[in-house]
Design a protein around this motif. Structure first.
Motif, mmCIF file in Angstrom:
data_model
loop_
_atom_site.group_PDB
_atom_site.id
_atom_site.type_symbol
_atom_site.label_atom_id
_atom_site.label_comp_id
_atom_site.label_asym_id
_atom_site.label_seq_id
_atom_site.Cartn_x
_atom_site.Cartn_y
_atom_site.Cartn_z
ATOM 1 N N ARG A 29 0.837 -1.216 0.000
ATOM 2 C CA ARG A 29 0.000 0.000 0.000
ATOM 3 C C ARG A 29 0.863 1.253 0.000
ATOM 4 N NH1 ARG A 29 -2.934 -1.757 4.821
ATOM 5 N NH2 ARG A 29 -3.659 -3.752 4.081
ATOM 6 N N ALA A 30 1.934 1.245 0.785
ATOM 7 C CA ALA A 30 2.830 2.406 0.836
ATOM 8 C C ALA A 30 3.481 2.626 -0.531
ATOM 9 C CB ALA A 30 3.899 2.207 1.912
ATOM 10 N N GLY A 31 3.887 1.545 -1.190
ATOM 11 C CA GLY A 31 4.483 1.669 -2.514
ATOM 12 C C GLY A 31 3.506 2.247 -3.526
ATOM 13 N N LEU A 32 2.262 1.823 -3.445
ATOM 14 C CA LEU A 32 1.241 2.343 -4.352
ATOM 15 C C LEU A 32 1.005 3.834 -4.109
ATOM 16 C CD1 LEU A 32 -0.749 1.574 -6.576
ATOM 17 C CD2 LEU A 32 -2.389 0.993 -4.790
ATOM 18 N N LEU A 33 0.940 4.230 -2.860
ATOM 19 C CA LEU A 33 0.751 5.647 -2.539
ATOM 20 C C LEU A 33 1.926 6.490 -3.020
ATOM 21 C CD1 LEU A 33 -0.849 5.470 1.004
ATOM 22 C CD2 LEU A 33 -1.942 6.173 -1.130
ATOM 23 N N ARG A 34 3.135 5.921 -2.954
ATOM 24 C CA ARG A 34 4.319 6.651 -3.437
ATOM 25 C C ARG A 34 4.202 6.956 -4.927
ATOM 26 N NH1 ARG A 34 7.187 3.662 -0.093
ATOM 27 N NH2 ARG A 34 7.700 2.098 -1.646
ATOM 28 N N LEU A 35 3.577 6.049 -5.692
ATOM 29 C CA LEU A 35 3.385 6.306 -7.123
ATOM 30 C C LEU A 35 2.576 7.575 -7.364
ATOM 31 C CD1 LEU A 35 2.537 2.772 -8.548
ATOM 32 C CD2 LEU A 35 4.620 4.088 -8.930
ATOM 33 N N LEU A 36 1.666 7.864 -6.455
ATOM 34 C CA LEU A 36 0.822 9.049 -6.600
ATOM 35 C C LEU A 36 1.459 10.306 -6.021
ATOM 36 C CD1 LEU A 36 -2.559 7.396 -5.601
ATOM 37 C CD2 LEU A 36 -1.756 7.920 -7.914
ATOM 38 N N ARG A 39 6.750 12.852 -7.934
ATOM 39 C CA ARG A 39 6.529 13.477 -9.237
ATOM 40 C C ARG A 39 7.845 13.644 -9.982
ATOM 41 N NH1 ARG A 39 1.253 15.026 -9.942
ATOM 42 N NH2 ARG A 39 0.117 14.999 -8.010
ATOM 43 N N ASP A 40 7.751 13.539 -11.305
ATOM 44 C CA ASP A 40 8.906 13.798 -12.166
ATOM 45 C C ASP A 40 9.099 15.303 -12.287
ATOM 46 O OD1 ASP A 40 9.314 11.087 -12.661
ATOM 47 O OD2 ASP A 40 7.968 11.103 -14.389
ATOM 48 N N ALA A 41 10.142 15.708 -12.967
ATOM 49 C CA ALA A 41 10.438 17.129 -13.148
ATOM 50 C C ALA A 41 9.284 17.868 -13.830
ATOM 51 C CB ALA A 41 11.715 17.303 -13.963
ATOM 52 N N ASP A 42 8.541 17.177 -14.707
ATOM 53 C CA ASP A 42 7.427 17.821 -15.407
ATOM 54 C C ASP A 42 6.132 17.801 -14.599
ATOM 55 O OD1 ASP A 42 6.700 15.168 -15.596
ATOM 56 O OD2 ASP A 42 6.497 15.157 -17.780
ATOM 57 N N GLY A 43 6.186 17.254 -13.376
ATOM 58 C CA GLY A 43 5.007 17.230 -12.509
ATOM 59 C C GLY A 43 4.165 15.980 -12.658
ATOM 60 N N ALA A 44 4.520 15.092 -13.585
ATOM 61 C CA ALA A 44 3.754 13.872 -13.787
ATOM 62 C C ALA A 44 4.054 12.869 -12.671
ATOM 63 C CB ALA A 44 4.101 13.246 -15.142
ATOM 64 N N THR A 45 3.031 12.129 -12.273
ATOM 65 C CA THR A 45 3.246 11.092 -11.273
ATOM 66 C C THR A 45 3.839 9.861 -11.937
ATOM 67 O OG1 THR A 45 1.061 10.100 -11.545
ATOM 68 C CG2 THR A 45 1.256 11.893 -9.922
ATOM 69 N N HIS A 46 4.340 8.959 -11.142
ATOM 70 C CA HIS A 46 4.968 7.743 -11.650
ATOM 71 C C HIS A 46 3.945 6.751 -12.201
ATOM 72 C CE1 HIS A 46 9.142 8.330 -9.798
ATOM 73 N NE2 HIS A 46 8.513 9.472 -9.762
ATOM 74 N N THR A 47 2.650 7.023 -12.002
ATOM 75 C CA THR A 47 1.632 6.140 -12.569
ATOM 76 C C THR A 47 1.638 6.201 -14.087
ATOM 77 O OG1 THR A 47 -0.072 7.850 -12.388
ATOM 78 C CG2 THR A 47 0.089 6.266 -10.577
ATOM 79 N N ASN A 48 2.190 7.251 -14.665
ATOM 80 C CA ASN A 48 2.254 7.359 -16.122
ATOM 81 C C ASN A 48 3.016 6.185 -16.728
ATOM 82 O OD1 ASN A 48 0.843 9.708 -16.021
ATOM 83 N ND2 ASN A 48 2.613 11.027 -16.292
ATOM 84 N N GLY A 49 3.958 5.628 -15.998
ATOM 85 C CA GLY A 49 4.738 4.519 -16.505
ATOM 86 C C GLY A 49 4.030 3.177 -16.447
ATOM 87 N N ILE A 50 2.936 3.080 -15.677
ATOM 88 C CA ILE A 50 2.244 1.799 -15.564
ATOM 89 C C ILE A 50 0.871 1.796 -16.226
ATOM 90 C CG2 ILE A 50 3.470 1.129 -13.469
ATOM 91 C CD1 ILE A 50 0.958 1.900 -11.876
ATOM 92 N N ILE A 51 0.376 2.959 -16.591
ATOM 93 C CA ILE A 51 -0.944 3.050 -17.212
ATOM 94 C C ILE A 51 -0.769 3.259 -18.709
ATOM 95 C CG2 ILE A 51 -3.091 4.356 -17.323
ATOM 96 C CD1 ILE A 51 -2.595 5.165 -14.400
ATOM 97 N N PRO A 52 -1.310 2.340 -19.534
ATOM 98 C CA PRO A 52 -1.190 2.537 -20.985
ATOM 99 C C PRO A 52 -2.059 3.710 -21.434
ATOM 100 C CG PRO A 52 -2.477 0.573 -20.501
ATOM 101 C CD PRO A 52 -2.001 1.114 -19.189
ATOM 102 N N HIS A 53 -1.527 4.517 -22.320
ATOM 103 C CA HIS A 53 -2.261 5.669 -22.839
ATOM 104 C C HIS A 53 -2.675 5.383 -24.277
ATOM 105 C CE1 HIS A 53 -1.380 8.155 -19.373
ATOM 106 N NE2 HIS A 53 -0.180 7.593 -19.365
ATOM 107 N N PRO A 54 -3.882 5.779 -24.670
ATOM 108 C CA PRO A 54 -4.355 5.499 -26.034
ATOM 109 C C PRO A 54 -3.388 5.947 -27.116
ATOM 110 C CG PRO A 54 -6.118 6.421 -24.712
ATOM 111 C CD PRO A 54 -4.857 6.500 -23.881
#
Length: 60
Positions: A29-36, A39-54
């Motif tokens: 649970r702690a690891g999952l919360l860390r994903l949210l 943030r990267d330098a552009d402000g994006a969360t690390h979930t961008n790497g695990i969620i496929p985008h259209p």
């Protein structure tokens, strides 16, 4: 009286998330919360790497 589709979807999503949460360890649970939180330098969360985008699937 029935409930709206939105209310039914929320109830289903809540049940699914509660079930997943119940099977996760505190460390997971702690690891999952860390994903949210992290943030990267552009402000994006690390979930961008695990969620496929259209847009990324369009070339497949």
């Amino acid at each position: 009286m029935g409930c709206s589709k939105g209310a039914a979807r929320r109830a289903m999503n809540t049940a699914i998330c509660d079930g997943i949460h119940g099977r996760m360890s505190p460390v997971e649970r702690a690891g999952l919360l860390r994903l949210l939180e992290e943030r990267d330098a552009d402000g994006a969360t690390h979930t961008n790497g695990i969620i496929p985008h259209p847009a990324s699937r369009a070339g497949q």
